[in-house]
Design an enzyme around this catalytic site. Structure first.
Site, short mmCIF file in Angstrom:
data_model
loop_
_atom_site.label_atom_id
_atom_site.label_comp_id
_atom_site.label_asym_id
_atom_site.label_seq_id
_atom_site.Cartn_x
_atom_site.Cartn_y
_atom_site.Cartn_z
N CYS A 86 34.70 51.60 65.34
CA CYS A 86 35.67 50.27 66.09
C CYS A 86 35.35 48.77 65.58
CB CYS A 86 34.79 49.63 67.59
SG CYS A 86 35.43 48.93 68.70
N HIS A 203 32.06 55.19 69.53
CA HIS A 203 31.03 55.04 69.27
C HIS A 203 29.82 55.98 69.43
CE1 HIS A 203 31.33 50.64 69.05
NE2 HIS A 203 32.85 50.61 70.29
N GLU A 205 27.20 55.86 68.29
CA GLU A 205 25.75 55.18 68.35
C GLU A 205 25.23 55.34 69.49
OE1 GLU A 205 27.65 51.83 68.79
OE2 GLU A 205 28.14 53.74 67.64
#
Length: 232
Positions: A86, A203, A205
């Site tokens: 990002c 994302h 994560e």
């Protein structure tokens, strides 16, 4: 595997990345402050998401001049694994480590939701646990995520297989309707020529902890740890 997660003023996904690397995958993980000047000893460096320096001027444009960035460029040039997520992708582009630009979403609005990604290239350290054409469900959270590059750059990305992820529908169809932000060719992530630097807007994560209902992000982390024996 020694991992470093860089924190800039305004980063807000650095703790997520640190948690997944250290607590889920058991890697030796260190927080790196933006004023640090060395990345010696790391096998993987992550530039996380967030709003570095408040996204003033352009997202990533000020972070690009942080002291740590000289070491980031040197680390990438030496072949170190570098992952920009990002805002990290935006910083990599601003630093010239990846081509193109990230523009305002075509809606002119901040977007935060799950999207589908088609895996286009499995021959990278970040995707070797994936299957070609596999569809992943991973969230986005950005206001400037529309990937743009000139025609020559786009042709080179296409011809050399450097487009790693494209936005698609649940069946893997790459369509305009499945494109959340207006990125050219539905691009969601690319690698550099050498394949050691990945920039992506979604994302992983945020969907990699096994206690969460959605864990497709593990495919990318599994890819990185595939040959280390850190995680079965």
């Amino acid at each position: 595997m020694n991992c470093g997660v860089v924190t800039f003023p305004g980063s807000n996904c650095d703790r997520d990345c640190f948690h997944i690397l250290k607590n889920v995958y058991g890697a030796d993980t260190t927080r790196v402050w933006h004023k640090d000047t060395s990345l010696d000893g790391f096998d993987l460096v992550v530039l996380p998401g967030g709003f570095s320096y408040g996204d003033y001027l352009r997202a990533g444009s000020i972070a690009r001049f942080s002291p740590i960035m000289k070491a980031v460029v040197e680390y990438a040039d030496k072949g170190g694994l570098l992952w920009g997520i990002c805002n990290g992708f935006q910083i990599l582009v601003e630093a010239g480590l990846l081509p193109g630009a990230l523009l305002d979403n075509r809606t002119q609005k901040y977007m935060c939701r799950y999207v589908h990604l088609k895996v286009e290239n499995v021959d990278t350290p970040f995707t070797r646990a994936c299957e070609s054409g596999e569809v992943l469900n991973i969230p986005i959270a950005h206001a400037q995520g529309s990937y743009y590059a000139d025609a020559d750059t786009m042709k080179k990305l296409e011809d050399t297989g450097r487009i790693v992820f494209r936005y698609c529908d649940a069946q893997g169809n790459v369509t305009e309707e499945a494109n959340p932000n207006g990125s050219l060719a539905n691009i969601a992530g690319i690698v550099n020529d050498a394949g050691n630097v990945l920039g992506m807007m979604p994302h992983p994560e945020r969907c990699a902890d096994p206690v969460w209902p959605q864990i497709d992000g593990q495919k990318l982390f599994d890819s990185l740890f595939h040959k280390t024996g850190v995680r079965a």
